[in-house]
Design a protein around this motif. Structure first.
Motif, short mmCIF file in Angstrom:
data_model
loop_
_atom_site.label_atom_id
_atom_site.label_comp_id
_atom_site.label_asym_id
_atom_site.label_seq_id
_atom_site.Cartn_x
_atom_site.Cartn_y
_atom_site.Cartn_z
N THR A 1 3.53 3.46 31.70
CA THR A 1 3.04 3.70 30.35
C THR A 1 2.43 2.43 29.78
O THR A 1 2.68 1.31 30.25
CB THR A 1 4.20 4.14 29.45
OG1 THR A 1 5.14 3.07 29.35
CG2 THR A 1 4.89 5.38 30.01
N GLU A 2 1.63 2.63 28.73
CA GLU A 2 1.01 1.48 28.08
C GLU A 2 2.05 0.53 27.54
O GLU A 2 1.86 -0.69 27.52
CB GLU A 2 0.08 1.97 26.97
CG GLU A 2 -0.69 0.85 26.29
CD GLU A 2 -1.66 0.15 27.22
OE1 GLU A 2 -1.92 -1.05 27.02
OE2 GLU A 2 -2.14 0.79 28.17
N SER A 3 3.20 1.07 27.07
CA SER A 3 4.24 0.20 26.54
C SER A 3 4.77 -0.75 27.61
O SER A 3 5.09 -1.90 27.32
CB SER A 3 5.39 1.03 25.96
OG SER A 3 6.01 1.80 26.96
N MET A 4 4.86 -0.27 28.86
CA MET A 4 5.31 -1.14 29.94
C MET A 4 4.28 -2.22 30.22
O MET A 4 4.61 -3.38 30.49
CB MET A 4 5.57 -0.32 31.21
CG MET A 4 6.80 0.55 31.14
SD MET A 4 8.30 -0.44 30.91
CE MET A 4 9.55 0.83 30.99
N VAL A 5 2.99 -1.86 30.15
CA VAL A 5 1.94 -2.86 30.32
C VAL A 5 2.05 -3.92 29.23
O VAL A 5 1.95 -5.13 29.48
CB VAL A 5 0.55 -2.19 30.30
CG1 VAL A 5 -0.56 -3.24 30.33
CG2 VAL A 5 0.39 -1.24 31.48
N SER A 6 2.27 -3.47 28.00
CA SER A 6 2.39 -4.40 26.87
C SER A 6 3.61 -5.31 27.04
O SER A 6 3.55 -6.51 26.75
CB SER A 6 2.49 -3.63 25.56
OG SER A 6 1.34 -2.85 25.35
N ARG A 7 4.72 -4.74 27.50
CA ARG A 7 5.93 -5.54 27.69
C ARG A 7 5.71 -6.60 28.77
O ARG A 7 6.14 -7.74 28.64
CB ARG A 7 7.12 -4.65 28.06
CG ARG A 7 7.55 -3.71 26.96
CD ARG A 7 8.77 -2.91 27.38
NE ARG A 7 10.00 -3.61 27.05
CZ ARG A 7 11.21 -3.15 27.34
NH1 ARG A 7 11.35 -2.00 27.98
NH2 ARG A 7 12.29 -3.82 27.01
N TYR A 8 5.01 -6.20 29.82
CA TYR A 8 4.72 -7.15 30.90
C TYR A 8 3.89 -8.31 30.37
O TYR A 8 4.19 -9.49 30.62
CB TYR A 8 3.99 -6.44 32.03
CG TYR A 8 3.67 -7.33 33.21
CD1 TYR A 8 4.62 -7.56 34.20
CD2 TYR A 8 2.43 -7.95 33.33
CE1 TYR A 8 4.34 -8.38 35.27
CE2 TYR A 8 2.14 -8.77 34.41
CZ TYR A 8 3.09 -8.99 35.37
OH TYR A 8 2.82 -9.82 36.43
N GLU A 9 2.84 -8.00 29.65
CA GLU A 9 1.96 -9.06 29.18
C GLU A 9 2.63 -9.92 28.12
O GLU A 9 2.35 -11.11 28.00
CB GLU A 9 0.65 -8.44 28.68
CG GLU A 9 -0.10 -7.77 29.83
CD GLU A 9 -1.51 -7.34 29.47
OE1 GLU A 9 -1.91 -7.50 28.31
OE2 GLU A 9 -2.20 -6.84 30.37
N LYS A 10 3.56 -9.33 27.36
CA LYS A 10 4.33 -10.13 26.41
C LYS A 10 5.18 -11.16 27.16
O LYS A 10 5.29 -12.32 26.74
CB LYS A 10 5.21 -9.22 25.56
CG LYS A 10 6.04 -9.96 24.52
CD LYS A 10 6.90 -8.99 23.71
CE LYS A 10 7.76 -9.74 22.70
NZ LYS A 10 8.63 -8.80 21.93
N LEU A 11 5.77 -10.75 28.27
CA LEU A 11 6.57 -11.67 29.07
C LEU A 11 5.70 -12.78 29.64
O LEU A 11 6.09 -13.96 29.68
CB LEU A 11 7.27 -10.92 30.20
CG LEU A 11 8.43 -10.01 29.80
CD1 LEU A 11 8.83 -9.13 30.97
CD2 LEU A 11 9.61 -10.82 29.30
N VAL A 12 4.50 -12.41 30.11
CA VAL A 12 3.60 -13.40 30.71
C VAL A 12 3.21 -14.48 29.70
O VAL A 12 3.10 -15.66 30.04
CB VAL A 12 2.34 -12.70 31.28
CG1 VAL A 12 1.26 -13.72 31.62
CG2 VAL A 12 2.70 -11.88 32.51
#
Length: 473
Positions: free
Chosen positions: A2-13
């Motif tokens: 999901t887009e939320s998982m993509v957003s969480r990943y990029e927040k971590l990065v």
């Protein structure tokens, strides 16, 4: 995804150290002093009055090989995301590595697929070419020099619990501690990080104490490495080509080589790696090594022309594996795992060091959100799974596709379509810089693999491939 998982990943990065934060623990303990453990110790140094790293190997030899890291003489590359995170938590690491002879190599034109170089992506990314022992030594010296971080040489032998939370670590200093006999003890700890690598014994400890074991997923990925080092007379700045990564599809004739890599590292050396799948074991002798390198991009022949330094070092890994901690129902509080203890992949994708750094990001984010430390660290494991899933999609997905192709395995239509799409995108990186940019952002772990599912990107790749000369294989 999901887009939320993509957003969480990029927040971590893109996350950074939290700054002035409250102390949560009196004593935190990290089991294992490899890079994943060291990065966890750095994060915990802001949250604990004392951080103790229990490490069985003798780390007094600054850049020597360690029994606990059998692959440390193979090629290691620090991807851009790993560099960013090491610099955020241990500023100046890259400069220190360069001062010791490591090389910051521009990635433009260094990746070659079936003999054809990728189109430039215009991003100006650099990869840190450094020997694993040197990078680990630099991090160890910096992190253990913090006033509240220390190393206890010994073997962790188990955990102690109180009120369904970890309360201590049992250890044996014995021969590992340099003493004549056994020296068993217990370290009281308010938080414990398992960084014991692929051979982590945590699952057995949990089972023996009545807790759930994390489910383990395995993927056959029989890879065989042969790595050799050669004298490098020229300075990196004087090299026409400072390194290369050569990739071959299963159908492409390549003397049994699936992947080859060459890098200029410290000590005025070239390090060169040949990798084969399954029964293919290329480069077992220096003669064979050099002969194969004459058939690769010219930099390989240049690198192997110098004097040989040491023996050919081989390494075999039979499978990729990951442990799913999110599915464990009964799990003790104040306990997490990081690094290869959670997931270990085919090393050729270069994700191990950067994944370790991102696991530290997950730990920092978890502790910053005011977690309930009286319950299992489920939010940490959910964050970490985003990183693990992303790395697994790249490496295990590629390995599965290669093995299915080699064995002629029939796959479901949806899997076949996904692989066709990835083949289109990979092929288009040879002719379209925009596609290369999107592909490399995922390969370098800067963006989540789900971003490659953009229909517009696939359409662009298909159009680029339709106007370009076909690539062998």
């Amino acid at each position: 995804m999901t887009e939320s998982m993509v957003s969480r990943y990029e927040k971590l990065v893109h996350a950074g150290p939290p700054g002035d934060v409250p102390v949560l623990f009196d004593t935190a303990c990290v089991l294992g002093g490899s890079i994943a453990g060291l990065m966890a110790a750095r994060v915990l140094s802001d949250r604990a009055r004392r951080v103790v790293v229990i490490e069985p190997d003798d780390t007094s030899a600054e850049t020597g090989s360690r029994p606990g890291v059998p692959q440390d003489q193979q090629v290691h590359t620090l991807l851009p995301v790993g560099q960013r995170w090491l610099e955020r938590w241990v500023p100046g690491t890259t400069r220190q590595a360069q001062d010791r002879g490591a090389s910051l190599v521009a990635d433009q034109g260094t990746t070659v697929i079936n003999g054809v170089p990728q189109a430039p992506d215009g991003e100006g990314h650099h990869l840190l070419a450094v020997g694993r022992p040197l990078l680990e030594a630099l991090l160890r010296n910096r992190i253990t020099s913090l006033p509240n971080v220390s190393v206890l040489r010994g073997h962790a032998t188990g955990l102690q619990y109180r009120d369904d939370a970890v309360s201590g670590v049992r250890y044996d200093a014995g021969a590992g501690g340099g003493q004549g006999g056994r020296s068993e003890g217990v370290l009281d700890a308010d938080f414990v990080v398992d960084a014991m690598g692929r051979s982590s014994r945590l699952s057995n400890w949990l089972k023996g104490s009545g807790y759930d074991q994390p489910r383990i997923e395995r993927l056959e990925a029989p890879v065989n490495y042969a790595t050799a080092r050669f004298a490098r007379p020229a300075k990196v700045a004087d090299l026409e080509t400072p390194g290369a990564l050569a990739l071959f599809t299963p159908e492409y004739p390549s003397s049994g080589v699936s992947v080859a890599a060459v890098q200029p590292i410290e000590g005025r050396q070239w390090i060169v790696m040949l990798m084969g799948y399954g029964d293919s074991r290329p480069g077992r002798t220096i003669g064979e090594f050099r002969e194969i390198c004459t058939k690769l991009p010219p930099v390989f022949a240049t690198a192997t022309a110098g004097a040989v330094i040491g023996d050919v070092m081989t390494y075999h890994q039979a499978e990729s594996r990951r442990r799913d901690f999110t599915g464990a129902v009964r799990f003790p509080a104040r306990l997490v795992s990081v690094g290869d203890a959670v997931a270990s992949f085919n090393p050729i994708y270069g994700q191990g060091l950067s994944s370790a750094a991102l696991h530290a990001s997950c730990l920092a984010s978890y502790l910053a959100d005011g977690p309930d430390l009286g319950t299992a660290a489920r939010e940490f494991f959910r964050l970490q799974q985003v990183v693990v899933d992303a790395a697994w999609a790249v490496s295990a997905g590629g390995d599965a596709a290669r093995l299915d192709a080699l064995h002629g395995t029939e796959v479901p239509d949806d899997v076949r379509q996904q692989r066709w799409a990835m083949e289109q995108i990979a092929a288009a990186t040879l002719v379209d810089g925009d596609v290369t940019r999107a592909f490399n952002s995922v390969s370098y772990m800067l963006r989540h693999p789900a971003t490659l599912a953009d229909p517009a990107l696939l359409a662009k790749a298909v159009a680029a491939n339709g106007t370009a000369a076909p690539v062998a294989g």
